[in-house]
Write an enzyme that holds these catalytic residues in place. Structure first.
Site, PDB file in Angstrom:
ATOM      1  N   GLU A 158       0.454  -1.150  -0.003  1.00 31.34           N
ATOM      2  CA  GLU A 158       0.137   0.023   0.169  1.00 31.34           C
ATOM      3  C   GLU A 158       0.343   1.345   0.039  1.00 31.34           C
ATOM      4  O   GLU A 158       0.614   2.314   0.757  1.00 31.34           O
ATOM      5  CB  GLU A 158      -0.660   0.096   0.992  1.00 31.34           C
ATOM      6  CG  GLU A 158      -1.860  -1.378   0.677  1.00 31.34           C
ATOM      7  CD  GLU A 158      -3.160  -1.161   2.526  1.00 31.34           C
ATOM      8  OE1 GLU A 158      -2.045  -1.267   3.277  1.00 31.34           O
ATOM      9  OE2 GLU A 158      -4.175  -1.995   2.215  1.00 31.34           O
ATOM     10  N   GLU A 343      -5.186  -8.678   0.617  1.00 39.89           N
ATOM     11  CA  GLU A 343      -6.302  -8.254   1.758  1.00 39.89           C
ATOM     12  C   GLU A 343      -7.682  -7.977   1.515  1.00 39.89           C
ATOM     13  O   GLU A 343      -8.057  -7.431   0.955  1.00 39.89           O
ATOM     14  CB  GLU A 343      -5.656  -7.320   3.055  1.00 39.89           C
ATOM     15  CG  GLU A 343      -4.279  -7.721   3.481  1.00 39.89           C
ATOM     16  CD  GLU A 343      -3.960  -5.814   4.096  1.00 39.89           C
ATOM     17  OE1 GLU A 343      -4.856  -5.011   4.505  1.00 39.89           O
ATOM     18  OE2 GLU A 343      -2.439  -5.763   4.469  1.00 39.89           O
TER      19      GLU A 343
HETATM   20  O1  IFM Z   1      -4.292  -3.790   9.548  1.00 43.61           O
HETATM   21  C1  IFM Z   1      -4.243  -3.003   7.891  1.00 43.61           C
HETATM   22  C2  IFM Z   1      -2.986  -3.713   6.657  1.00 43.61           C
HETATM   23  O2  IFM Z   1      -1.216  -3.269   8.011  1.00 43.61           O
HETATM   24  C3  IFM Z   1      -2.921  -2.508   5.828  1.00 43.61           C
HETATM   25  N1  IFM Z   1      -3.889  -2.993   4.946  1.00 43.61           N
HETATM   26  C4  IFM Z   1      -4.930  -2.651   5.713  1.00 43.61           C
HETATM   27  C5  IFM Z   1      -5.662  -3.195   7.022  1.00 43.61           C
HETATM   28  C6  IFM Z   1      -6.267  -2.661   8.132  1.00 43.61           C
HETATM   29  O3  IFM Z   1      -6.545  -1.335   8.018  1.00 43.61           O
END
Ligand code: IFM
Length: 437
Positions: A158, A343
């Site tokens: 990210e 994710e």
């Molecule tokens: O916890 C985070 C992760 O580290 C990166 N993506 C979003 C998740 C939830 O906010």
């Protein structure tokens, strides 16, 4: 029964600073997140990642639990400041920890997917410096050489968050607010370093994980639609295009330049080194609804909430069709690039029930709906190859500290006891069946 293609990879994900703890052990150096978390006022309750889930000391039993639950893939990050405490010298004990982790995973038949930068930049470095891109390239080479059996590498997690939340909104490390020129420079150094790492010899596939937000205009007005195109550029295309097309989107280059942040001032020929990613890691949590705010901030804003749309306990809207839209769009605009959902998950205020278990029907429903949405995208042509739930276990949720639980496994922070939630068993079943009912 909705079945996924053969070989589809089901897994769970975590990140080093969020779970490891052992912040000052075995030569680990401070990262920008240690400094940020230890600065009063930055994190809810003053929480830090000093102990977190104590995974550094519990790695073996955590992997045993993963295997018992039937998970087949594990996306984790190597702590950059554990491996390079001062940003330039290798700490062998740090490398050894990840060697043991990979060995343990392989012995249990779990596929390791490694993220190299999940935000824990060594404190001695700053992404505003061009040199940091080269330091990242060296770090990547060290890990590639040390762990040649790893089949899946992810350079960054990210980069939008690192650049824009770190230097524009100021809510992530290093906590700089309102410096768009620095944020754009940081984003460029991240993208450039992706290309440096991807070009180094490595095993398996290499890609990058992006926080992608399907974006929709609040109204049909020309202003809202134009603002949505730009906002989509800001969160999505600014990172997808350099990786998959070798250039930044022209509309955003012009927009940032009009706000005093001209990427051409610091980009050098060859920095983006041509397209190079075997896959895109897509992190999907929610959509963004955009409206124009001419002359204010970036020229758009995110509409807070839409009445009637349910939310998780993070306050994020639950919009599974956004995932379908996102996956189809990636295929359409980026030449059917292979995608992994790296994710997807939900926060709920979980509690231990009188029966000693943690029942989280809302999270099960959230995951079920998103798996169905992912399946729909595949049916309509998306090149989706795997799906990692966030997160394996409850952990340090950045500025929210330990107040937000994303885990499939509950962590009692006082005792470090792990209790698999109902959602963990659900995810094991999805994995075993390669699909959902
Ligand atoms: O916890 C985070 C992760 O580290 C990166 N993506 C979003 C998740 C939830 O906010």
């Amino acid at each position: 029964m909705l079945r996924f293609p053969e070989g589809f990879l089901w897994g769970v994900a975590t990140a080093a600073y969020q779970i490891e703890g052992a912040a000052r052990e075995d030569g680990r150096g401070p990262s920008v997140w240690d400094t940020f978390a230890h600065t009063p006022g930055n994190i809810v309750n003053g929480d830090t990642g000093d102990v977190a889930d104590d995974h550094y000391h519990r790695m073996e039993s955590d992997v045993d639990l993963m295997a018992d639950l039937g998970f087949k893939g594990y996306r984790f990050s190597t702590g950059w400041s554990r491996v390079y405490p001062d940003g330039k010298t290798v700490n062998q004990k740090g490398v050894d920890f990840y060697r043991r982790l990979v060995d343990k995973l392989l012995s249990k038949g779990i596929l390791p997917a490694i993220t190299l930068n999940h935000w824990d930049l060594p404190e001695a470095l700053r992404w505003t410096d061009r040199d940091t891109a080269y330091r990242f390239g060296e770090y990547a080479e060290t890990m590639f050489r040390a762990l040649p059996e790893v089949p899946m590498w992810i350079t960054h997690n990210e980069p939008w968050c690192v650049a824009m939340l770190g230097y524009w909104r100021g809510v992530h490390a290093p906590g700089v607010k309102g410096d768009l020129a620095a944020a754009v420079k940081v984003s460029h150094h991240l993208m450039m370093s992706h290309h440096l790492a991807a070009q180094a010899p490595h095993s398996g596939k290499i890609g990058i994980t992006l926080s992608l937000f399907p974006s929709y205009p609040r109204s049909d007005s020309d202003a809202d639609r134009a603002a949505t195109v730009l906002s989509d550029g800001y969160t999505n295309r600014w990172y997808l295009d350099p990786v998959l097309k070798g250039e930044y989107p022209a509309d955003l280059v012009a927009h940032f330049a009009s706000l005093g942040a001209d990427v051409n001032e610091f980009m050098q020929p060859g920095d983006l080194g041509g397209p190079r990613a075997d896959f895109i890691g897509a992190n999907y949590y929610h959509r963004r609804i955009i409206h124009a705010t001419p002359g204010n901030d970036l020229g758009w804003a995110v509409t807070d909430r839409s009445p009637g749309v349910p939310t998780t306990d993070m306050g994020w809207e639950i919009v599974p069709f956004g995932l379908t839209d996102l996956l189809l769009r990636l295929g359409r605009d980026y030449d059917n690039v292979p995608v992994y959902i790296t994710e997807n998950g939900a926060v709920y205020d979980d509690e231990i029930s009188p029966d000693g278990q943690v029942h989280d029907p809302a999270r099960v429903e959230f995951l079920h709906k998103h798996v169905v949405a992912a399946h729909k995208a595949i049916e309509e042509g998306a090149n989706l190859q795997g799906y990692f739930a966030w997160s394996f276990m409850d952990n340090f949720e950045w500025a929210f500290g330990y107040t937000k639980r994303f885990g499939l496994v509950y962590v009692d922070y006082a005792t470090q006891r792990r209790i698999p939630k109902d959602s963990a068993r659900f995810w094991g079943k999805v994995t075993a069946q390669n699909g959902v009912e």
